[in-house]
Write an enzyme that holds these catalytic residues in place. Structure first.
Site, PDB file in Angstrom:
ATOM      1  N   GLY A   1       0.171  -3.270 -23.631  1.00 20.77           N
ATOM      2  CA  GLY A   1       0.194  -4.721 -23.490  1.00 20.77           C
ATOM      3  C   GLY A   1       0.277  -5.165 -22.039  1.00 20.77           C
ATOM      4  O   GLY A   1      -0.349  -4.559 -21.159  1.00 20.77           O
TER       5      GLY A   1
ATOM      6  N   ALA B   1     -18.455 -10.918 -12.333  1.00 22.36           N
ATOM      7  CA  ALA B   1     -19.341 -11.517 -13.344  1.00 22.36           C
ATOM      8  C   ALA B   1     -18.760 -11.352 -14.740  1.00 22.36           C
ATOM      9  O   ALA B   1     -18.866 -12.258 -15.572  1.00 22.36           O
ATOM     10  CB  ALA B   1     -20.730 -10.882 -13.253  1.00 22.36           C
ATOM     11  N   ASN B   2     -18.132 -10.204 -15.013  1.00 22.53           N
ATOM     12  CA  ASN B   2     -17.512 -10.025 -16.341  1.00 22.53           C
ATOM     13  C   ASN B   2     -16.448 -11.094 -16.581  1.00 22.53           C
ATOM     14  O   ASN B   2     -16.359 -11.672 -17.667  1.00 22.53           O
ATOM     15  CB  ASN B   2     -16.848  -8.648 -16.451  1.00 22.53           C
ATOM     16  CG  ASN B   2     -17.843  -7.508 -16.385  1.00 22.53           C
ATOM     17  OD1 ASN B   2     -19.042  -7.702 -16.535  1.00 22.53           O
ATOM     18  ND2 ASN B   2     -17.344  -6.298 -16.148  1.00 22.53           N
TER      19      ASN B   2
ATOM     20  N   LEU C   1      -0.870  -3.132 -18.951  1.00 21.76           N
ATOM     21  CA  LEU C   1      -0.354  -1.790 -19.251  1.00 21.76           C
ATOM     22  C   LEU C   1      -1.184  -1.086 -20.311  1.00 21.76           C
ATOM     23  O   LEU C   1      -0.663  -0.254 -21.063  1.00 21.76           O
ATOM     24  CB  LEU C   1       1.107  -1.918 -19.730  1.00 21.76           C
ATOM     25  CG  LEU C   1       2.067  -2.625 -18.758  1.00 21.76           C
ATOM     26  CD1 LEU C   1       3.321  -3.084 -19.463  1.00 21.76           C
ATOM     27  CD2 LEU C   1       2.423  -1.701 -17.597  1.00 21.76           C
TER      28      LEU C   1
ATOM     29  N   ALA D   1     -14.355  -3.288 -19.118  1.00 25.04           N
ATOM     30  CA  ALA D   1     -14.138  -4.748 -19.060  1.00 25.04           C
ATOM     31  C   ALA D   1     -12.915  -5.210 -19.841  1.00 25.04           C
ATOM     32  O   ALA D   1     -12.714  -6.420 -19.997  1.00 25.04           O
ATOM     33  CB  ALA D   1     -15.381  -5.521 -19.501  1.00 25.04           C
ATOM     34  N   ALA D   2     -12.080  -4.272 -20.279  1.00 27.32           N
ATOM     35  CA  ALA D   2     -10.842  -4.685 -20.970  1.00 27.32           C
ATOM     36  C   ALA D   2      -9.996  -5.554 -20.031  1.00 27.32           C
ATOM     37  O   ALA D   2      -9.555  -6.649 -20.404  1.00 27.32           O
ATOM     38  CB  ALA D   2     -10.053  -3.460 -21.418  1.00 27.32           C
ATOM     39  N   GLY D   3      -9.784  -5.054 -18.806  1.00 21.33           N
ATOM     40  CA  GLY D   3      -8.983  -5.813 -17.842  1.00 21.33           C
ATOM     41  C   GLY D   3      -9.652  -7.131 -17.477  1.00 21.33           C
ATOM     42  O   GLY D   3      -8.995  -8.172 -17.373  1.00 21.33           O
ATOM     43  N   ASP D   4     -10.958  -7.097 -17.300  1.00 20.79           N
ATOM     44  CA  ASP D   4     -11.682  -8.331 -16.938  1.00 20.79           C
ATOM     45  C   ASP D   4     -11.529  -9.387 -18.035  1.00 20.79           C
ATOM     46  O   ASP D   4     -11.338 -10.574 -17.753  1.00 20.79           O
ATOM     47  CB  ASP D   4     -13.182  -8.035 -16.749  1.00 20.79           C
ATOM     48  CG  ASP D   4     -13.430  -7.053 -15.606  1.00 20.79           C
ATOM     49  OD1 ASP D   4     -12.628  -7.027 -14.661  1.00 20.79           O
ATOM     50  OD2 ASP D   4     -14.427  -6.314 -15.678  1.00 20.79           O
TER      51      ASP D   4
ATOM     52  N   ASN E   1      -3.437  -3.653 -12.684  1.00 15.62           N
ATOM     53  CA  ASN E   1      -3.026  -2.733 -13.757  1.00 15.62           C
ATOM     54  C   ASN E   1      -1.920  -1.841 -13.174  1.00 15.62           C
ATOM     55  O   ASN E   1      -1.526  -1.989 -12.007  1.00 15.62           O
ATOM     56  CB  ASN E   1      -4.222  -1.959 -14.325  1.00 15.62           C
ATOM     57  CG  ASN E   1      -4.850  -1.016 -13.310  1.00 15.62           C
ATOM     58  OD1 ASN E   1      -4.252  -0.687 -12.293  1.00 15.62           O
ATOM     59  ND2 ASN E   1      -6.057  -0.579 -13.580  1.00 15.62           N
TER      60      ASN E   1
HETATM   61  O1  RIB Z   1     -14.368  -3.702 -14.863  1.00 13.68           O
HETATM   62  C1  RIB Z   1     -15.547  -3.144 -15.371  1.00 13.68           C
HETATM   63  C2  RIB Z   1     -16.637  -3.234 -14.345  1.00 13.68           C
HETATM   64  O2  RIB Z   1     -16.315  -2.415 -13.253  1.00 13.68           O
HETATM   65  C3  RIB Z   1     -17.990  -2.744 -14.818  1.00 13.68           C
HETATM   66  O3  RIB Z   1     -18.732  -3.733 -15.474  1.00 13.68           O
HETATM   67  C4  RIB Z   1     -18.617  -2.210 -13.550  1.00 13.68           C
HETATM   68  O4  RIB Z   1     -19.687  -2.968 -13.104  1.00 13.68           O
HETATM   69  C5  RIB Z   1     -17.493  -2.165 -12.520  1.00 13.68           C
HETATM   70  O5  RIB Z   1     -17.595  -3.175 -11.625  1.00 13.68           O
END
Ligand code: RIB
Length: 299
Positions: free
Chosen positions: A223, A42-43, A219, A247-250, A182
């Site tokens: 970066g 969802a993110n 990384l 949620a940085a990676g997302d 990652n």
């Molecule tokens: O990547 C971050 C997410 O990981 C969070 O929002 C949490 O729900 C987990 O799924």
């Protein structure tokens, strides 16, 4: 423009701030408790929606208040949510998150309804008018494999963010066009720790043998690197004051996929992902921290 399809998890994040994560046997106090929409799938979908992409999310929620909030948030953020599955037998997924004073997090995920998105749910109609399908690993691995296999057979480009790290079959990996792990996930898939670009190239050989052509390794503050067997690309992370890396990676993946779906080059996609992630980590929470395309254009 065709849609991006995200198949993945929806979680309600229960977030508290701590000075430092507790050691085994230790009890500590958390500063406040916030309920923030999250879940890796969802993110990523919401981040793409906020960037202006045409995006649909498929996942599963319980028939409870958390599920309603999560689905409403998808819709508010321009994500098509018509095929979100309602599960009466399981609660909506929950993630318990502690964010420490440096902005780093520790997360425990309780899959709940996410575990009920099943291989038999996957139908060809999901892939109509879709150019790119994006999966993570918070839904059953068998379902992820079915989605990737079906997408591949229908000529849809496949992206896998192998998070959280899990053992994956060669069969599943052979259906991935672009892998975005990652450092930790890369090491768990290839056995190679990425310190140098030569490490990336060495690890790449192992997954390329299975049919994966492109890889982006994120990384963190260093970066991200891209390799496709011929070209190596890199992007430096932006220097920001991180308050919460959730949620940085997302958000990075969303920036990359939104760019690729509108025909941008891989270098542009890496730069977009980096900008989106840079803003995300300066704010608290998962979906609460994701920027709009106007905000990204401003940095
Ligand atoms: O990547 C971050 C997410 O990981 C969070 O929002 C949490 O729900 C987990 O799924």
């Amino acid at each position: 423009m065709k849609k991006i399809l995200v198949v993945g998890s929806l979680n309600m994040d229960l977030v508290t701030k701590v000075v430092a994560t507790p050691k085994i046997g230790e009890t500590i106090s958390g500063d406040g408790l916030q309920f923030i929409p999250g879940g890796k799938g969802a993110n990523q979908a919401v981040a793409m929606g906020k960037l202006g992409a045409r995006v649909e999310m498929i996942g599963a929620i319980g028939t409870d208040g958390n599920g309603e909030v999560l689905k409403d948030n998808l819709i508010k953020m321009n994500v098509i949510a018509d095929r979100i599955k309602n599960i009466a037998e399981a609660p909506t997924g929950v993630a318990m998150i502690m964010v420490n004073a440096s902005g780093d997090n520790s997360i425990v995920v309780i899959a709940g309804a996410n575990g009920q998105l099943l291989p038999e749910d996957v139908v060809d109609a999901w892939f109509d008018d879709v150019s790119l399908v994006v999966c993570q690993l918070e839904t059953p691995v068998e379902t992820v494999e079915t989605v990737l296999r079906r997408a591949k057979a229908l000529g849809v480009k496949t992206v896998l963010n192998p998070a959280p790290a899990k053992a994956l079959s060669n069969e599943l990996l052979s259906c991935v066009d672009l892998l975005i792990p990652n450092e930790t996930e890369f090491e768990s898939l290839t056995g190679v720790a990425v310190e140098t670009r030569e490490d990336l190239m060495m690890g790449y050989q192992a997954i390329n043998a299975l049919g994966i052509k492109e890889i982006i390794v994120t990384l963190g503050s260093k970066g991200a690197w891209y390799y496709n067997g011929e070209n190596f690309l890199s992007v430096a992370a932006k220097k920001v004051n991180a308050v919460d890396t959730t949620a940085a990676g997302d958000s990075f993946i969303a920036g990359v996929c939104e760019s690729l779906a509108r025909g941008a080059s891989m270098q542009e996609a890496l730069e977009m992902g980096t900008k989106v992630a840079a803003i995300t980590v300066t704010r608290f929470g998962a979906q609460s921290s994701l920027p709009t395309k106007e905000e990204v254009a401003g940095i």
